[in-house]
Enzyme design. Structure first.
Site, mmCIF file in Angstrom:
data_model
loop_
_atom_site.group_PDB
_atom_site.id
_atom_site.type_symbol
_atom_site.label_atom_id
_atom_site.label_comp_id
_atom_site.label_asym_id
_atom_site.label_seq_id
_atom_site.Cartn_x
_atom_site.Cartn_y
_atom_site.Cartn_z
ATOM 1 N N GLU A 135 0.826 -1.207 0.000
ATOM 2 C CA GLU A 135 0.000 0.000 0.000
ATOM 3 C C GLU A 135 0.862 1.260 0.000
ATOM 4 O O GLU A 135 0.481 2.281 -0.543
ATOM 5 C CB GLU A 135 -0.922 -0.008 1.234
ATOM 6 C CG GLU A 135 -1.804 1.232 1.308
ATOM 7 C CD GLU A 135 -2.855 1.172 2.421
ATOM 8 O OE1 GLU A 135 -3.050 0.098 3.005
ATOM 9 O OE2 GLU A 135 -3.467 2.216 2.685
ATOM 10 N N GLU A 168 4.834 10.121 10.827
ATOM 11 C CA GLU A 168 5.456 9.864 12.137
ATOM 12 C C GLU A 168 5.545 8.358 12.382
ATOM 13 O O GLU A 168 6.589 7.831 12.786
ATOM 14 C CB GLU A 168 4.648 10.525 13.271
ATOM 15 C CG GLU A 168 4.711 12.048 13.291
ATOM 16 C CD GLU A 168 3.860 12.699 12.200
ATOM 17 O OE1 GLU A 168 2.892 12.058 11.735
ATOM 18 O OE2 GLU A 168 4.167 13.832 11.805
HETATM 19 C C1 LIG Z 1 -7.889 11.001 2.679
HETATM 20 C C2 LIG Z 1 -7.777 9.839 3.574
HETATM 21 C C3 LIG Z 1 -8.087 8.584 3.095
HETATM 22 C C4 LIG Z 1 -8.036 7.484 3.916
HETATM 23 N N1 LIG Z 1 -8.404 6.287 3.416
HETATM 24 C C5 LIG Z 1 -8.509 5.234 4.255
HETATM 25 C C6 LIG Z 1 -9.029 4.012 3.794
HETATM 26 O O1 LIG Z 1 -9.402 3.882 2.622
HETATM 27 N N2 LIG Z 1 -9.139 2.997 4.664
HETATM 28 C C7 LIG Z 1 -8.740 3.101 5.956
HETATM 29 O O2 LIG Z 1 -8.841 2.137 6.696
HETATM 30 N N3 LIG Z 1 -8.228 4.258 6.433
HETATM 31 C C8 LIG Z 1 -8.119 5.327 5.618
HETATM 32 N N4 LIG Z 1 -7.628 6.514 6.090
HETATM 33 C C9 LIG Z 1 -7.305 6.616 7.512
HETATM 34 C C10 LIG Z 1 -5.833 6.721 7.815
HETATM 35 O O3 LIG Z 1 -5.180 5.490 7.627
HETATM 36 C C11 LIG Z 1 -5.681 7.235 9.254
HETATM 37 O O4 LIG Z 1 -6.204 8.548 9.289
HETATM 38 C C12 LIG Z 1 -4.266 7.218 9.727
HETATM 39 O O5 LIG Z 1 -3.787 5.914 9.904
HETATM 40 C C13 LIG Z 1 -4.069 8.004 11.034
HETATM 41 O O6 LIG Z 1 -5.007 7.641 12.001
HETATM 42 P P1 LIG Z 1 -5.856 8.753 12.758
HETATM 43 O O7 LIG Z 1 -6.501 9.591 11.758
HETATM 44 O O8 LIG Z 1 -6.713 8.054 13.736
HETATM 45 O O9 LIG Z 1 -4.804 9.646 13.537
HETATM 46 P P2 LIG Z 1 -4.066 9.311 14.907
HETATM 47 O O10 LIG Z 1 -3.573 7.937 14.886
HETATM 48 O O11 LIG Z 1 -4.936 9.718 16.038
HETATM 49 O O12 LIG Z 1 -2.844 10.293 14.817
HETATM 50 C C14 LIG Z 1 -2.900 11.673 15.126
HETATM 51 C C15 LIG Z 1 -1.485 12.221 15.171
HETATM 52 O O13 LIG Z 1 -0.736 11.543 16.187
HETATM 53 C C16 LIG Z 1 0.439 10.988 15.646
HETATM 54 N N5 LIG Z 1 0.759 9.734 16.321
HETATM 55 C C17 LIG Z 1 -0.057 8.708 16.626
HETATM 56 N N6 LIG Z 1 0.620 7.708 17.169
HETATM 57 C C18 LIG Z 1 1.911 8.084 17.224
HETATM 58 C C19 LIG Z 1 3.126 7.476 17.660
HETATM 59 N N7 LIG Z 1 3.164 6.250 18.161
HETATM 60 N N8 LIG Z 1 4.268 8.167 17.527
HETATM 61 C C20 LIG Z 1 4.262 9.423 17.006
HETATM 62 N N9 LIG Z 1 3.168 10.049 16.589
HETATM 63 C C21 LIG Z 1 1.995 9.386 16.677
HETATM 64 C C22 LIG Z 1 0.116 10.767 14.185
HETATM 65 O O14 LIG Z 1 1.275 10.681 13.421
HETATM 66 C C23 LIG Z 1 -0.733 11.978 13.876
HETATM 67 O O15 LIG Z 1 0.121 13.063 13.623
HETATM 68 C C24 LIG Z 1 -7.658 7.628 5.272
HETATM 69 C C25 LIG Z 1 -7.306 8.881 5.760
HETATM 70 C C26 LIG Z 1 -7.387 9.986 4.938
HETATM 71 C C27 LIG Z 1 -7.053 11.317 5.501
#
Ligand SMILES: Cc1cc2nc3c(=O)[nH]c(=O)nc-3n(C[C@H](O)[C@H](O)[C@H](O)COP(=O)(O)OP(=O)(O)OC[C@H]3O[C@@H](n4cnc5c(N)ncnc54)[C@H](O)[C@@H]3O)c2cc1C
Lengths: 390, 372
Positions: A243, A374
């Site tokens: 991916e 990150e």
């Molecule tokens: C346009 C778009 C399309 C997407 N498409 C899909 C899809 O088709 N299917 C699907 O399943 N998902 C999809 N996603 C979801 C995407 O995979 C998640 O948004 C992503 O994995 C981050 O998760 P979160 O949004 O919950 O952020 P969080 O995990 O809450 O992160 C928030 C912030 O905290 C930081 N952070 C979290 N944990 C740590 C750590 N251990 N160390 C340092 N920093 C950290 C992150 O880097 C980020 O800056 C999509 C997202 C977007 C924006």
């Protein structure tokens, strides 16, 4: 070393280009940015399928061609260069097919692979949940055994294209009592199953691409399980590398790059083409160099796969690098366009189809979706450099 | 496509790494920074014995028949080891230019001697204007009978003070640039060593009525700049190869240190801020590698690669600087100390960045090449 493509590969590239030129001329599609994410055209995917350009690395017994990953990369490079609408085929070709080949049953392969190859079915990826983003293994959705089937309850979110796709790939919790990583399984679920509800979300660009997907006692037959029960976490790792390691991570807004270069050649300011401005020359050249660096980081992965080597941290490296470059491209395009950069695509006088404004918004997602930068740096440091965990 | 080294290149790389680990420890690197000559004849002779100087020259001239790509592999290891001395000047600037532009006689005269380690050569190109353009060449060559008389000043001439011969770029009487191969001890040549950030040996060379006999002309009179351009391409990519090796070493050194250094009861490598610095370094190291080897391979194959060379130098110059700067950050105070190896790389990175065109210079070339 040899940085050349084989004559057959050069020929393949020419063929794909000729096809895309012809289809564009015919009006089958218009070039767009991010068209692998939100360019929905089953018609286009079927045409590409007829050409035999989906699932090319897969075994011939399922309709694949047994080609190399380098061949696949050449095809995807041209699809992205032309900004063709290929959303419908993308997840299937990129990761679901390879997953089924590795972990699926013979039945599943026979059922799904030929249809993916023909561009007849589309998948959405159901990984993230409201409480499980970066910490994907924290997912809560339940898939509990019931009379030989599975009953799904819970929610996925950010599911791109679920409102249009036929199937959703899902990671779900099948053993709530096991430690976090050991109770997860992978499934393919028909999005039209009773008990599945898709609710579209409107994103920052005003478009609908993302969705919430709810499961309320949705019954999924056992044949939907991919590989071993409760081994899903270990099976998904390779899929995530697929991916993250495609050229879409460096070419999602590529059409904007060509358009802005062209714009500077054709637009004059103070009696001179913008392309003669030293700052613009420097900045666009810098982007061109970054693009080249990103491209090689990705070609390296295809080459590794061709050699039978599994990429590890390399996929993470390529995505961190490529996505950051693409955000800089959007920013530079805006800088060059000045005031008109803010005009969105349906506005009068919007330059470059409003791509710069849209990319300024959408490119925010590049460093989040598919693993945040990150998290990916954690992967490079941990898996790649062997640095200790805290 | 094949992104791996051949078996022979892997062997060359390993042999070079082992040899340099033994023969070129950092104690020697430090000594040579202070040394007037900047190299030891002993190590020089050993390198010649291994066939390094002639590696990429045809067997007909006593060389090993290798390609530029092989030389790049070797230079990567030299960059990793911070090898001091006139190898780069002699082989990349001197030998290659003779091979490319020289008459049969000149090739026979110089290349076997270079391969045997008996000849140190360098290039006297840049002047006080410090640009890499033909217009920057103001040193004059005035005809006098069958000979020419050279007058002017060259700057940043690496290893000139220990060279046997200098390739000198001069303004031709009827326009253009003419190259000469001049005996470095000719009457009228004087040297002053410059003090540089990398403590390498660069000189100011003054030509005061220096006699250049007609047979010393290298290549076509007045057409020398074409040769200089080719030479600069090779030099830029060769410099990139050194930088790739240096960057790789800095990454490894830094990650090792981060795993060992304990603060707050834990290795600092377990802190995410440190991990992300290291991840960024790793991305830069891999990024430089492929773009550099793409250019090296194209030069080897004789494929025109103005854009690719410029991209490699534009990128690697800045990436190496970033890698060394982050390496220092992770090392904290200790890297700042002269006894520590980090600073050796940081200073060399800065020098390499500005040599043979900095990033901006090369980006201008890229801009031209993409039709801006
Ligand atoms: C346009 C778009 C399309 C997407 N498409 C899909 C899809 O088709 N299917 C699907 O399943 N998902 C999809 N996603 C979801 C995407 O995979 C998640 O948004 C992503 O994995 C981050 O998760 P979160 O949004 O919950 O952020 P969080 O995990 O809450 O992160 C928030 C912030 O905290 C930081 N952070 C979290 N944990 C740590 C750590 N251990 N160390 C340092 N920093 C950290 C992150 O880097 C980020 O800056 C999509 C997202 C977007 C924006």
């Amino acid at each position: 070393m040899d940085f050349r493509f084989t004559p057959q590969q050069e020929e393949l590239r020419r063929e794909v280009r000729a096809f895309l030129e012809a289809e564009r001329k015919q009006g089958t599609y218009e070039t767009d940015i991010d068209a692998w994410i939100e360019g929905w055209s089953p018609e286009m995917s079927k045409k590409i399928g007829q050409k035999g350009w989906i699932g090319v690395t897969w075994p011939t017994q399922y309709g694949g061609r047994g080609w190399t990953y380098m061949d696949r990369l050449i095809i995807t490079e041209e699809l992205l260069r032309y900004g063709a609408p290929v959303q419908a085929q993308w997840p299937g070709d990129r990761q679901i097919g390879p997953s089924l080949i590795k972990y699926g049953t013979e039945e599943q392969r026979k059922e799904f692979l030929p249809k993916i190859i023909k561009g007849e079915i589309a998948f959405a990826l159901g990984m993230s949940e409201p409480e499980a983003g970066s910490d994907l293994a924290g997912l809560k959705i339940r898939a509990m055994g019931k009379d030989g089937d599975f009953l799904f309850n819970g929610q996925k979110v950010w599911t791109g294209g679920a409102h249009k796709a036929d199937y959703i790939y899902i990671v779900a919790r099948t053993d709530p009592d096991a430690p976090k990583h050991k109770g997860i399984s992978e499934f393919i679920v028909d999005l039209r199953s009773p008990g599945v509800t898709v609710k579209p979300l409107v994103d920052i660009t005003g478009r609908t691409h993302l969705n919430e997907v709810y499961f309320d006692n949705a019954r999924v037959p056992r044949s939907g399980l991919i590989g071993q029960i409760n081994r899903g976490w270990y099976q998904i790792i390779a899929q995530l590398d697929y991916e993250r390691s495609g050229l879409e991570r460096v070419m999602s807004n590529y059409p904007l790059f060509e358009a802005i270069q062209d714009y500077t050649r054709k637009t004059t300011r103070n009696g001179k083409p913008l392309s003669e401005d030293p700052v613009i020359r420097n900045n666009l050249a810098e982007l061109r160099v970054e693009y080249e660096v990103g491209r090689w980081l990705i070609y390296r992965i295809a080459w590794m796969l061709t050699q039978g080597k599994l990429p590890n941290y390399e996929a993470a490296e390529s995505k961190i690098f490529g996505t950051a470059y693409q955000q800089r491209l959007a920013a530079e395009a805006m800088r060059i366009l000045g005031l008109s950069g803010q005009l969105v695509e349906d506005s009068p006088r919007a330059p470059l189809k409003g791509w710069a404004a849209r990319s300024t918004m959408f490119s925010l997602a590049y460093t989040i979706m598919g693993g945040t930068s990150e998290i990916l740096r954690n992967v490079v440091a941990g898996r790649g450099l062997g640095m200790p965990s805290e | 496509m094949d992104l791996s080294l051949t078996e022979e290149q892997e062997m060359l790389k390993k042999m070079a790494r082992d040899f340099l680990a033994k023969e070129c420890p950092k104690t020697l690197v430090r000594q040579m920074e202070e040394d007037e000559k900047g190299y030891t004849p002993d190590l020089w002779a050993k390198m010649a014995e291994l066939g390094w100087m002639g590696l990429a020259f045809p067997e007909a001239y006593g060389g090993g028949g290798g390609a530029f790509l092989d030389l790049a592999v070797l230079l990567e290891e030299q960059g990793r080891a911070c090898l001091p001395g006139p190898f780069f000047s002699t082989v990349v600037l001197g030998g290659y230019t003779v091979l490319d532009a020289g008459s049969e006689e000149q090739k026979k005269q110089f290349l076997p001697r270079i391969a045997q380690g008996k000849e140190i050569m360098t290039l006297a190109l840049t002047e006080p204007s410090a640009t890499y353009t033909a217009e920057g060449i103001e040193l004059t060559a005035t005809p006098e009978g069958e000979d020419f008389i050279l007058n002017g000043t060259k700057l940043f001439v690496a290893d000139a003070h220990v060279a046997n011969h200098l390739i000198v770029a001069a303004k031709a009487p009827r326009g253009g640039v003419t190259l000469f191969i001049i005996d470095a001890k000719s009457p009228g040549i004087s040297y002053t060593q410059l003090k540089t950030i990398a403590s390498d040996k660069q000189c100011e060379v003054v030509f005061d009525k220096v006699k250049a006999p007609k047979p010393s002309i290298l290549g076509a009179p007045g057409k020398g700049w074409l040769e200089v351009e080719k030479m600069l391409q090779r030099a830029a990519v060769a410099k990139c190869a050194e930088m790739v090796g240096g960057a790789q070493q800095v990454l490894e050194m830094t990650v090792d240190y981060a795993k060992q250094r304990v603060q707050f009861g834990k290795p600092i490598g377990s802190f995410q801020a440190i991990q992300h610095h290291c991840a960024n370094m790793a991305i830069d190291v891999d990024g430089c590698r492929f773009i550099t080897y793409q250019a090296a391979w194209m030069l080897s194959e004789g494929i025109s690669c103005t854009k690719e060379v410029a991209m490699a130098k534009a990128w690697t110059s800045e990436a190496y600087r970033r890698v060394t700067a982050l390496g220092h950050q992770v090392h904290g105070g200790i890297g700042f100390i002269k006894d520590h190896d980090m600073q050796l790389y940081y200073r060399r990175a800065k020098a390499a960045e500005v040599t043979y065109g900095d990033a901006e210079f090369h980006r201008e070339t890229v801009a031209r090449e993409i039709g801006l």
